[in-house]
Every structure is written in structure tokens, then in C-alpha cells.
Scaffold this motif. Structure first.
Motif, PDB file in Angstrom:
ATOM      1  N   LEU A   1       0.666  -1.230  -0.004  1.00  0.00           N
ATOM      2  CA  LEU A   1       0.102   0.051   0.045  1.00  0.00           C
ATOM      3  C   LEU A   1       0.806   1.177  -0.022  1.00  0.00           C
ATOM      4  N   THR A   2       0.278   2.246  -0.482  1.00  0.00           N
ATOM      5  CA  THR A   2       0.770   3.608  -0.484  1.00  0.00           C
ATOM      6  C   THR A   2       0.611   4.117   0.789  1.00  0.00           C
ATOM      7  N   PRO A   3       1.370   4.800   1.228  1.00  0.00           N
ATOM      8  CA  PRO A   3       1.271   5.839   2.625  1.00  0.00           C
ATOM      9  C   PRO A   3      -0.061   6.248   2.786  1.00  0.00           C
ATOM     10  N   THR A   4      -0.849   6.769   2.159  1.00  0.00           N
ATOM     11  CA  THR A   4      -2.161   7.351   2.066  1.00  0.00           C
ATOM     12  C   THR A   4      -3.137   6.113   2.227  1.00  0.00           C
ATOM     13  N   GLU A   5      -2.805   4.904   1.310  1.00  0.00           N
ATOM     14  CA  GLU A   5      -3.747   3.945   1.564  1.00  0.00           C
ATOM     15  C   GLU A   5      -3.688   3.343   2.726  1.00  0.00           C
ATOM     16  N   ARG A   6      -2.400   3.159   3.471  1.00  0.00           N
ATOM     17  CA  ARG A   6      -2.150   2.388   4.795  1.00  0.00           C
ATOM     18  C   ARG A   6      -2.794   3.203   5.857  1.00  0.00           C
ATOM     19  N   ALA A   7      -2.724   4.677   5.580  1.00  0.00           N
ATOM     20  CA  ALA A   7      -3.595   5.467   6.667  1.00  0.00           C
ATOM     21  C   ALA A   7      -5.050   5.091   6.847  1.00  0.00           C
ATOM     22  N   VAL A   8      -5.616   5.046   5.810  1.00  0.00           N
ATOM     23  CA  VAL A   8      -6.881   5.072   5.411  1.00  0.00           C
ATOM     24  C   VAL A   8      -7.279   3.615   6.000  1.00  0.00           C
ATOM     25  N   TYR A   9      -6.704   2.582   5.549  1.00  0.00           N
ATOM     26  CA  TYR A   9      -6.614   1.406   5.928  1.00  0.00           C
ATOM     27  C   TYR A   9      -6.555   0.996   7.453  1.00  0.00           C
ATOM     28  N   VAL A  10      -5.395   1.457   7.931  1.00  0.00           N
ATOM     29  CA  VAL A  10      -5.495   1.351   9.454  1.00  0.00           C
ATOM     30  C   VAL A  10      -6.478   2.079  10.323  1.00  0.00           C
ATOM     31  N   LEU A  11      -6.778   3.276  10.001  1.00  0.00           N
ATOM     32  CA  LEU A  11      -7.848   4.038  10.594  1.00  0.00           C
ATOM     33  C   LEU A  11      -9.169   3.400  10.482  1.00  0.00           C
ATOM     34  N   ARG A  12      -9.308   2.818   9.392  1.00  0.00           N
ATOM     35  CA  ARG A  12     -10.724   2.047   9.260  1.00  0.00           C
ATOM     36  C   ARG A  12     -10.864   0.585   9.952  1.00  0.00           C
ATOM     37  N   GLU A  13      -9.758  -0.175   9.706  1.00  0.00           N
ATOM     38  CA  GLU A  13      -9.616  -1.393  10.484  1.00  0.00           C
ATOM     39  C   GLU A  13      -9.292  -1.564  11.903  1.00  0.00           C
ATOM     40  N   ALA A  14      -8.254  -0.866  12.023  1.00  0.00           N
ATOM     41  CA  ALA A  14      -7.609  -1.110  13.630  1.00  0.00           C
ATOM     42  C   ALA A  14      -8.577   0.153  14.468  1.00  0.00           C
ATOM     43  N   PHE A  15      -9.077   1.221  14.050  1.00  0.00           N
ATOM     44  CA  PHE A  15      -9.590   2.172  14.791  1.00  0.00           C
ATOM     45  C   PHE A  15     -11.101   2.354  14.712  1.00  0.00           C
ATOM     46  N   ALA A  16     -11.731   1.704  13.587  1.00  0.00           N
ATOM     47  CA  ALA A  16     -12.902   1.689  13.370  1.00  0.00           C
ATOM     48  C   ALA A  16     -13.648   3.034  12.925  1.00  0.00           C
ATOM     49  N   TYR A  17     -12.693   4.086  12.368  1.00  0.00           N
ATOM     50  CA  TYR A  17     -13.086   5.036  11.961  1.00  0.00           C
ATOM     51  C   TYR A  17     -14.037   4.903  10.792  1.00  0.00           C
ATOM     52  N   GLY A  18     -14.992   5.994  10.698  1.00  0.00           N
ATOM     53  CA  GLY A  18     -15.836   6.240   9.495  1.00  0.00           C
ATOM     54  C   GLY A  18     -15.264   6.881   8.515  1.00  0.00           C
ATOM     55  N   HIS A  19     -15.721   6.575   7.219  1.00  0.00           N
ATOM     56  CA  HIS A  19     -14.910   7.494   6.167  1.00  0.00           C
ATOM     57  C   HIS A  19     -14.955   8.970   6.059  1.00  0.00           C
TER      58      HIS A  19
ATOM     59  N   CYS B   1     -11.712  13.884   7.238  1.00  0.00           N
ATOM     60  CA  CYS B   1     -11.308  14.947   8.083  1.00  0.00           C
ATOM     61  C   CYS B   1      -9.843  14.899   8.673  1.00  0.00           C
ATOM     62  N   VAL B   2      -9.542  13.668   9.349  1.00  0.00           N
ATOM     63  CA  VAL B   2      -8.005  13.544   9.699  1.00  0.00           C
ATOM     64  C   VAL B   2      -7.071  13.781   8.684  1.00  0.00           C
ATOM     65  N   LEU B   3      -7.174  13.064   7.439  1.00  0.00           N
ATOM     66  CA  LEU B   3      -6.446  13.312   6.459  1.00  0.00           C
ATOM     67  C   LEU B   3      -6.621  14.313   5.453  1.00  0.00           C
ATOM     68  N   ASP B   4      -7.333  15.191   5.691  1.00  0.00           N
ATOM     69  CA  ASP B   4      -7.858  16.224   4.579  1.00  0.00           C
ATOM     70  C   ASP B   4      -8.168  15.802   3.275  1.00  0.00           C
ATOM     71  N   LEU B   5      -8.991  14.728   3.185  1.00  0.00           N
ATOM     72  CA  LEU B   5      -9.382  14.147   1.975  1.00  0.00           C
ATOM     73  C   LEU B   5     -10.725  14.308   1.883  1.00  0.00           C
ATOM     74  N   SER B   6     -11.282  13.919   0.348  1.00  0.00           N
ATOM     75  CA  SER B   6     -12.823  14.012   0.340  1.00  0.00           C
ATOM     76  C   SER B   6     -13.450  12.554   1.039  1.00  0.00           C
ATOM     77  N   GLU B   7     -14.537  12.428   1.240  1.00  0.00           N
ATOM     78  CA  GLU B   7     -15.030  11.280   1.869  1.00  0.00           C
ATOM     79  C   GLU B   7     -15.160   9.939   0.758  1.00  0.00           C
ATOM     80  N   ALA B   8     -15.282  10.664  -0.421  1.00  0.00           N
ATOM     81  CA  ALA B   8     -15.406   9.614  -1.833  1.00  0.00           C
ATOM     82  C   ALA B   8     -13.973   9.185  -1.950  1.00  0.00           C
ATOM     83  N   ASN B   9     -12.764  10.035  -1.922  1.00  0.00           N
ATOM     84  CA  ASN B   9     -11.446   9.763  -2.039  1.00  0.00           C
ATOM     85  C   ASN B   9     -11.136   8.744  -0.971  1.00  0.00           C
ATOM     86  N   CYS B  10     -11.476   8.857   0.348  1.00  0.00           N
ATOM     87  CA  CYS B  10     -11.341   7.878   1.369  1.00  0.00           C
ATOM     88  C   CYS B  10     -12.097   6.469   1.162  1.00  0.00           C
ATOM     89  N   ARG B  11     -13.162   6.521   0.586  1.00  0.00           N
ATOM     90  CA  ARG B  11     -13.769   5.131   0.274  1.00  0.00           C
ATOM     91  C   ARG B  11     -12.855   4.556  -1.102  1.00  0.00           C
TER      92      ARG B  11
END
Length: 101
Positions: A31-49, A54-64
Motif C-alpha cells: 500500500l501507499t502511505p495514504t492507503e495505509r493510513a486509510v486502511y489502519v484508521l478504518r480497520e484498527a480504529f473503526a473510523y468512518g470514512h 477529516c483526519v487526512l484532509d481528503l474527500s469522503e469519496a476519495n477515502c472510500r
């Protein structure tokens, strides 16, 4: 085996560190660093998209999309990036809360 004070025993602790190390190596290599961040926040910490966006300053669609790609790339056996042992050790240490986990 869990000890009397509720912590993992030496064998279980070593097995857990090894499992985290292997999982982090897969993330580093696929994974790229951004993909890793999204994946870990979603899987390990159960953050919503929305929270991840908000955390990564990306759009919700981009995070999905990043999360979907990350899941697909983890499911493959093809490594995209070489992971230096020092980088792997640093990431595992950081993720597990420092030396001694």
C-alpha cells in the motif's frame, strides 16, 4: 496464556509481536502511505470514512476509494514496494506503542 495481572505471557506476547510485524510488512509492501493510513484508521480504529476524510484532509469519496483499493491490494500476493527492515521495525515499534509493546 494470560498472566494473573491480565497481561500476555512471554510466548503469546512474542506471537502477537510477530503477527503485528507480518501484518505491517504486508501493508508496507502493498500500500501507499495514504492507503495505509486509510486502511489502519478504518480497520484498527473503526473510523468512518467521513472521520478519516477529516483526519487526512481528503474527500469522503476519495477515502472510500483508497480503502477499496487497499483491501484489494492486501488480498493479492503481489508486493508493490520493497520494505526496508529498518522501516518495518520502526513502523511496528510505533504501532505497538514503543519498545516492549
Amino acid at each position: 496464556m494470560v498472566t494473573s495481572n491480565g497481561t500476555l505471557g512471554p510466548l503469546e506476547s512474542a506471537e502477537q509481536r510477530d503477527a503485528v510485524s507480518q501484518a505491517m510488512l504486508v501493508l508496507l509492501e502493498r500500500l501507499t502511505p495514504t492507503e495505509r493510513a486509510v486502511y489502519v484508521l478504518r480497520e484498527a480504529f473503526a473510523y468512518g470514512h467521513r472521520e478519516i476524510a477529516c483526519v487526512l484532509d481528503l474527500s469522503e469519496a476519495n477515502c472510500r476509494q483508497l480503502y477499496r483499493r487497499a483491501v484489494q491490494r492486501i488480498a493479492t500476493s503481489e508486493n508493490r514496494f520493497p520494505a526496508a527492515p529498518e522501516q518495518q521495525e520502526e513502523l511496528v515499534t510505533t504501532f505497538s506503542g514503543g519498545p516492549g509493546g
